[in-house]
Design an enzyme around this catalytic site. Structure first.
Site, PDB file in Angstrom:
ATOM      1  N   GLY A  48       0.818  -1.210   0.000  1.00 49.15           N
ATOM      2  CA  GLY A  48       0.000   0.000   0.000  1.00 49.15           C
ATOM      3  C   GLY A  48       0.844   1.248   0.000  1.00 49.15           C
ATOM      4  O   GLY A  48       0.635   2.166  -0.782  1.00 49.15           O
ATOM      5  N   PHE A  49       1.817   1.317   0.931  1.00 49.55           N
ATOM      6  CA  PHE A  49       2.765   2.430   1.012  1.00 49.55           C
ATOM      7  C   PHE A  49       2.079   3.786   1.183  1.00 49.55           C
ATOM      8  O   PHE A  49       2.590   4.808   0.754  1.00 49.55           O
ATOM      9  CB  PHE A  49       3.666   2.464  -0.230  1.00 49.55           C
ATOM     10  N   LEU A  71      10.524  -5.734  18.505  1.00 49.07           N
ATOM     11  CA  LEU A  71       9.580  -6.822  18.732  1.00 49.07           C
ATOM     12  C   LEU A  71       9.934  -8.072  17.944  1.00 49.07           C
ATOM     13  O   LEU A  71       9.683  -9.192  18.393  1.00 49.07           O
ATOM     14  CB  LEU A  71       8.167  -6.364  18.372  1.00 49.07           C
ATOM     15  N   ASN A  72      10.506  -7.896  16.764  1.00 50.45           N
ATOM     16  CA  ASN A  72      10.914  -9.026  15.941  1.00 50.45           C
ATOM     17  C   ASN A  72      12.073  -8.558  15.077  1.00 50.45           C
ATOM     18  O   ASN A  72      11.911  -7.712  14.196  1.00 50.45           O
ATOM     19  CB  ASN A  72       9.754  -9.514  15.062  1.00 50.45           C
ATOM     20  N   GLY A  90       6.726   3.220  16.604  1.00 58.90           N
ATOM     21  CA  GLY A  90       6.524   2.971  15.186  1.00 58.90           C
ATOM     22  C   GLY A  90       7.832   3.162  14.449  1.00 58.90           C
ATOM     23  O   GLY A  90       8.629   4.046  14.784  1.00 58.90           O
ATOM     24  N   GLU A 133       8.537   3.634   8.630  1.00 53.83           N
ATOM     25  CA  GLU A 133       8.843   4.693   7.667  1.00 53.83           C
ATOM     26  C   GLU A 133      10.214   5.338   7.890  1.00 53.83           C
ATOM     27  O   GLU A 133      10.705   6.066   7.027  1.00 53.83           O
ATOM     28  CB  GLU A 133       7.751   5.761   7.729  1.00 53.83           C
TER      29      GLU A 133
END
Length: 728
Positions: A233-234, A618-619, A692, A695
């Site tokens: 989607g970006f 987290l991963n 987050g 980006e």
């Protein structure tokens, strides 16, 4: 399973994707579906005078052809449309490629063929398509989504006038398009007054609300949006675009389900793009390299129907310590499709800032890394109380990436490093991007078979959301990862975050952790209260969970299992979790090498090292994937991507992947991705350290490439893409 969060766990949805079991929006088979195809305007500005649909209606398989005369009048959602128009509501044409008719047929091929038979007569007006032609008409738009388009602190003009050293340059980037592999698609199914949409969207809840508002529905839950997987989607699939509303309206008119899949060319005019951008940036500094003034004026393309500026100058305002800053974001109206968010929207402004910082470093004779360290700040200078950044570790990112790259061995003189017939250049840039928070809920059920199912109306857009949320729940419960199922992308689940603005993990991970904690506590409470349980009478706080079992802390022979506890309880244990968070910033640094063959102007990015501070990882595998994707995206931004518009017709002339170039594997070198990880566990287990990140990794790459080019050949390029004609 303690310690599961942070591990590089393979994607839990990987098998479904590689075997074709994953159902994307257009894969859903709906009985009696009609296929839709849009007829697009061939002018960029003017009026529809007449539409002749007779030949199209006579074509085999055609069921209907709808125009503005047929379409119901729809309400314009305030967000995510941001005051855009809805086409086919009147005769006005605002851009080339605007829908003017909607064809329905039994097959896609019949709809496409019939669309070519629709005859449209226009009253055309001369369009304005080039920003350079109307820069004198630039204006300061009103606020966009509560973000001011002008911000200031101190007296930047006076400080710039008094500065010992000044940089005054203009940087630019062209219109660019998202180009996800999966085209935009909508399948609309009405059952009475309820509507189900199988939709390629980055936000099922936002799409539901926008569609419900457009159709005047007081109860948004009368609209259901389903999107379990997204083929990229970006940012393009964040807003709800007109084609979705038109498809729902066409299905309502026809009384049958309708499926629409946009063609690649239609995606260049139907779902946003990164706007053309000009950035006039002036820096003032002391001879020791301390910034004293930043004056930042940008100009972006807007349309005659909206004023949205989607490319923020957040890094100018917040990244470096500077007491005097003035930012203005201007718009210029053009007769082009409406722009929108595109991955890492702050990159356009950040490219100019990080290039200007490199120019300042050469002007002062200070190493580019050292210059950034001298201007490092631990506080958010835009906050009234100079709020410190929580756990910011950008300085450690500089150190780690520079050491891994070997930056200390760099010869600072441009044009002096060669390898055979190639010039070699090293460049770096700071990386940063905001992340958001959207209040979210997560429902967790532990069934009598001892397995857990998490439901949340957020999305998997390809970044690993299924996997990471499953890890969070498995660790929180003390349960094997394989015993956790995560279900996403359906508005019948609890409302959760839009997958945009790097907001998914800050918004949803804490809620999933909270749900796991609540469910674990509930099961423990049932066990210690049940005379049939080996844990009966054990204080709840003395029970630990591991691998699907419950143990007494001091006596592991006293044990039970999730399956046995819930089976004895007689019904599934169900809880809903939520967790507040705050928006913020992620940071990092990128160092890279370019090689330039001077005779042909061939340029290659040959080595990349990054280090990022993203709070708690987290991963590690999916985080590294985000870095690789960001670097690849940055290479495309810097070297290739450019949507071309005919200045006379305002028509996009390269609406396909044969002439709109994007990076492929051969263009992208191996990437060494380092993480400055806040690895200690959260004291309350609610993942408050999550930021987050998606980006951030692309933001510095274009400037770093330009800075490396300057180091290689001594030529400063300020306009992307850096094509061969600019190198030679």
């Amino acid at each position: 399973m303690s310690g599961l969060v942070g591990q590089g766990v393979a994607r839990v949805d990987g098998r479904a994707k590689v075997t074709g079991a994953a159902r994307y929006a257009a894969d859903n088979e709906v009985t009696g579906v009609l296929h839709g195809f849009l007829v697009m305007s061939t002018i960029a500005r003017g009026e529809v005078v007449e539409i002749d649909t007779r030949a199209a209606l006579a074509h085999p398989g055609v069921v209907a052809v709808y125009t503005h005369a047929d379409m119901p009048r729809l309400n314009l959602p305030d967000f995510p449309f941001n005051r855009r128009f809805i086409p086919m509501q009147d005769t006005r044409v605002h851009h080339h490629g605007q829908p003017v008719a909607y064809v329905l047929a039994q097959t896609l091929e019949q709809a496409q063929e019939a669309a070519n038979l629709v005859k449209v007569r226009y009253r055309a007006e001369d369009p304005v398509a080039r920003m350079a032609d109307v820069l004198d008409e630039a204006f300061l738009p009103e606020k966009f989504r509560n973000r001011p388009n002008e911000s200031a602190r101190g007296d930047a003009a006076a400080a710039l006038e008094q500065a010992e050293v000044r940089i005054d340059q203009t940087y630019s980037s062209p219109m660019q398009h998202h180009n996800p592999i999966e085209p935009h698609t909508t399948t609309a199914v009405w059952e009475g007054g309820t509507l189900t949409l199988y939709e390629s969207t980055q936000g099922v809840v936002f799409a539901r609300n926008a569609v419900a508002f457009a159709f005047g529905k007081e109860d948004p839950e009368s609209v259901r949006v389903i999107s379990p997987y997204l083929g990229g989607g970006f940012g393009a699939k964040g807003p709800t675009y007109p084609h979705t509303l038109l498809t729902a309206a066409a299905a309502q008119l026809a009384g049958r389900p309708v499926k629409l899949v946009l063609s690649r060319a239609q995606m260049y005019t139907s779902n946003g793009h990164r706007a053309e951008y000009r950035h006039h940036l002036r820096l003032g500094a002391t001879r020791q390299g301390n910034l004293t003034a930043i004056v930042d004026t940008s100009t972006a393309q807007v349309t005659r129907t909206d004023e949205g500026i989607y490319n923020g100058s957040d890094s100018t305002l917040r990244l470096y310590a500077c007491p005097n800053v003035h930012v203005r974001q201007l718009g210029v109206r053009l007769d082009l499709p409406t722009s929108s968010y595109m991955r890492s929207p702050e990159t356009t402004a950040h490219f100019g800032l990080e290039t200007a910082m490199d120019e300042l470093s050469y002007e002062l004779g200070i190493d580019p890394v050292e210059l950034r360290i001298r201007n490092h700040t631990e506080v958010d200078q835009q906050s009234e109380s100079l709020q410190p950044y929580a756990g910011k570790q950008l300085l450690e990112c500089y150190r780690a990436a520079a050491e891994a790259f070997g930056w200390a061995g760099r010869n600072p003189r441009p044009g002096t490093t060669r390898d055979g017939d190639e010039y070699v250049g090293w460049g770096m840039a700071t990386e940063t991007h905001t992340y958001g928070f959207i209040p979210s809920q997560a429902h967790l059920a532990i069934s009598p078979d001892g397995r857990a199912t998490l439901r949340a109306a957020t999305q998997e857009i390809g970044t690993g959301t299924y996997t990471v949320l499953s890890q969070v729940v498995a660790e929180g419960l003390g349960m094997p990862l394989g015993h956790v199922t995560t279900l996403l992308g359906d508005t019948t689940y609890p409302p959760a975050s839009l997958s945009a603005g790097s907001s998914t993990m800050p918004s949803v991970a804490g809620s999933a952790a909270d749900a796991a904690q609540r469910a674990r506590n509930a099961v423990i409470a049932f066990a210690v209260a049940d005379p049939r349980s080996p844990l009966h009478g054990v204080p709840a706080e003395e029970v630990v969970t591991e691998d699907g079992r419950l143990f007494a802390r001091g006596d592991r022979d006293r044990r039970d299992t999730y399956r046995d506890v819930v089976t004895r309880h007689g019904s599934a244990v169900e809880v809903t979790g939520s967790q507040d968070n705050t928006p913020g910033h992620s940071f990092g640094a990128v160092f890279l090498e370019v090689r330039i063959q001077p005779r042909l102007g061939r340029l290659r990015v040959t080595r990349v090292v990054t280090a990022h501070d993203l709070g708690r990882v987290l991963n590690r595998r999916t985080a590294r994937g985000q870095v690789i994707g960001g670097v690849t995206w940055g290479i495309g931004f810097a070297l290739m991507e450019h949507t071309m518009v005919d200045p006379n017709t305002a028509r996009v002339v390269n609406p396909n992947l044969s002439t709109y170039l994007v990076p492929v594997c051969a263009d992208t070198p191996s990437v060494e991705a380092l993480f400055v990880d806040r690895s200690e566990p959260d004291p309350d287990g609610k993942l408050r350290g999550v930021r987050g990140f998606g980006e951030t990794p692309g933001t510095g790459v274009p400037a770093a490439i330009g800075n490396a080019i300057y180091h290689a050949i001594g030529r400063r390029l300020r306009d992307v893409p850096f094509t061969r004609d600019k190198l030679l």
